[in-house]
Design a protein around this motif. Sequence first.
Motif, mmCIF file in Angstrom:
data_model
loop_
_atom_site.group_PDB
_atom_site.id
_atom_site.type_symbol
_atom_site.label_atom_id
_atom_site.label_comp_id
_atom_site.label_asym_id
_atom_site.label_seq_id
_atom_site.Cartn_x
_atom_site.Cartn_y
_atom_site.Cartn_z
ATOM 1 N N GLY A 32 -75.073 22.996 30.722
ATOM 2 C CA GLY A 32 -74.919 21.509 30.351
ATOM 3 C C GLY A 32 -74.484 21.605 28.644
ATOM 4 N N SER A 33 -75.207 22.497 28.138
ATOM 5 C CA SER A 33 -74.670 22.162 27.457
ATOM 6 C C SER A 33 -72.993 22.450 26.501
ATOM 7 N N ASN A 34 -72.788 23.990 27.320
ATOM 8 C CA ASN A 34 -71.298 24.514 27.081
ATOM 9 C C ASN A 34 -70.508 23.197 27.753
ATOM 10 N N ASN A 35 -70.901 22.707 28.424
ATOM 11 C CA ASN A 35 -69.940 21.206 29.123
ATOM 12 C C ASN A 35 -69.742 20.590 28.698
ATOM 13 N N GLU A 36 -70.605 20.163 27.578
ATOM 14 C CA GLU A 36 -70.500 18.769 26.672
ATOM 15 C C GLU A 36 -69.363 19.642 25.792
ATOM 16 N N ASN A 37 -69.514 21.007 24.713
ATOM 17 C CA ASN A 37 -68.944 21.541 24.061
ATOM 18 C C ASN A 37 -67.645 21.238 24.229
ATOM 19 N N LYS A 38 -66.823 21.837 25.579
ATOM 20 C CA LYS A 38 -65.587 21.288 26.021
ATOM 21 C C LYS A 38 -64.921 20.162 26.187
ATOM 22 N N GLY A 39 -66.013 19.349 26.503
ATOM 23 C CA GLY A 39 -65.063 18.567 26.619
ATOM 24 C C GLY A 39 -65.002 17.218 25.177
ATOM 25 N N ILE A 40 -66.081 17.817 23.561
ATOM 26 C CA ILE A 40 -64.979 17.716 22.315
ATOM 27 C C ILE A 40 -63.236 18.299 22.234
ATOM 28 N N VAL A 41 -62.864 17.336 21.768
ATOM 29 C CA VAL A 41 -61.463 17.794 21.107
ATOM 30 C C VAL A 41 -61.071 17.438 19.881
ATOM 31 N N ALA A 42 -61.409 18.347 18.562
ATOM 32 C CA ALA A 42 -61.127 17.906 17.499
ATOM 33 C C ALA A 42 -59.554 17.471 16.904
ATOM 34 N N GLY A 43 -59.714 16.159 16.316
ATOM 35 C CA GLY A 43 -58.407 15.416 16.099
ATOM 36 C C GLY A 43 -57.862 16.067 14.506
ATOM 37 N N ALA A 44 -56.576 15.898 13.993
ATOM 38 C CA ALA A 44 -55.931 16.515 13.033
ATOM 39 C C ALA A 44 -54.463 15.738 12.492
ATOM 40 N N VAL A 45 -54.160 15.301 11.515
ATOM 41 C CA VAL A 45 -53.064 15.265 10.893
ATOM 42 C C VAL A 45 -52.114 15.149 11.498
ATOM 43 N N ALA A 46 -51.266 14.420 12.078
ATOM 44 C CA ALA A 46 -49.747 15.216 13.083
ATOM 45 C C ALA A 46 -48.581 14.685 12.284
ATOM 46 N N PRO A 47 -48.224 15.218 11.849
ATOM 47 C CA PRO A 47 -46.625 15.073 11.466
ATOM 48 C C PRO A 47 -45.479 14.802 12.023
ATOM 49 N N SER A 48 -44.801 14.236 11.694
ATOM 50 C CA SER A 48 -43.727 13.879 12.589
ATOM 51 C C SER A 48 -42.485 14.213 12.091
ATOM 52 N N LEU A 49 -41.388 13.560 12.920
ATOM 53 C CA LEU A 49 -39.840 13.777 11.748
ATOM 54 C C LEU A 49 -39.661 12.278 12.694
ATOM 55 N N ILE A 50 -38.630 11.128 12.364
ATOM 56 C CA ILE A 50 -37.337 10.366 13.197
ATOM 57 C C ILE A 50 -36.062 9.971 12.586
ATOM 58 N N LYS A 51 -35.560 10.192 13.758
ATOM 59 C CA LYS A 51 -34.244 10.283 12.654
ATOM 60 C C LYS A 51 -34.145 8.265 12.295
ATOM 61 N N ASN A 52 -33.578 7.855 11.328
ATOM 62 C CA ASN A 52 -33.534 6.563 10.712
ATOM 63 C C ASN A 52 -32.384 6.006 10.603
ATOM 64 N N GLU A 53 -31.765 5.288 11.258
ATOM 65 C CA GLU A 53 -30.701 4.249 11.888
ATOM 66 C C GLU A 53 -30.222 4.236 10.469
#
Length: 238
Positions: A32-53
Motif C-alpha cells: 500500500g505504501s508503494n502504491n501511494e508513493n507512485k501516485g505522488i508526482v513532483a512539480g517543477a518550474v516549466a519554461p516555454s517560448l511563445i511567439k509575440n505577434e
Amino acid sequence: MKKLWKMMMTAGVVLLLAACGTTGESDDSKTGSNNENKGIVAGAVAPSLIKNEAGAHQYVFQLKNDTEKDVTLTMNSAQFFDYQLIDENGDVLYKDSENKMYTQMLQESVLKPGETLEMDVDASEGLASLENGTYTLEVWSTAEEAEDWKVSEEIIWEGATATTLSDAKLKVEEEVVTYNGRQDLNSIEVVNEQNEIEAMRLAEVARPFFDDLESKVKIRVFYVIIDGQKVIQSAELE
C-alpha cells in the motif's frame, strides 16, 4: 509428561501462526505504501517560448511555477535571461549577453504556485548580423536556482530587409524627452522634443533606471529603432 509436551506443541503452533499473520500484514502495508508513493508526482518550474505577434522574431519567454510551493528566483544583475543563436552545424554565432552591459544588483522574484513570469525576447538584433538561413534560438533563465530552464525554437531568417532590420536602423540615437511614466513593464510614455506624447519600448538592460524615476523629469534616452519602434538601451537625467 505427554500432557506437558502437547501443551508445548500447541503453543508452538499458535506462535507460528501469529508470526505468519504478522508477516502478511507487513507485506500488505508495504504494498500500500508503494502504491501511494507512485501516485505522488513532483512539480517543477516549466519554461516555454511563445511567439509575440507584436513584431517579427519577437518572443515571450515564460517560467511557470508548477509546484505547490513558492519559488524564489535570484538574479545578481538586471539580466533575467539570456539567448543565443546557433547555426545548423551547432556553432553559436551570437550570444546576447556578450553585446550588453547589465546593472549589477541583487534581485529576487517570487513565483507563487501556478504563477508565470513573462520576459520579452527580441531576437532581431542578433539575427541582423547573420546571413539568411535556418538557426536555432535558445533562451534560458539566468536565475541562480535555474535547473536547465531552457527552451529552443527554430528560426528561418531571410536576412535583414527594409521590413525587418538594417544596419541603419541599429544605429544608436539620442533624444531629450520628458518622462511621463510607465505604460507597462516594457514601455514608457514621454513627451518628445516636438511636444508630442510618444511611447517608447525598454530594452531589458534599461528597465532598472525607470523603476524609481519620478514623472515630469527631463531625461536623455539612447535608443535604436527596431520594427519601427524606438527601443531605449540606456538613459540618464538631463
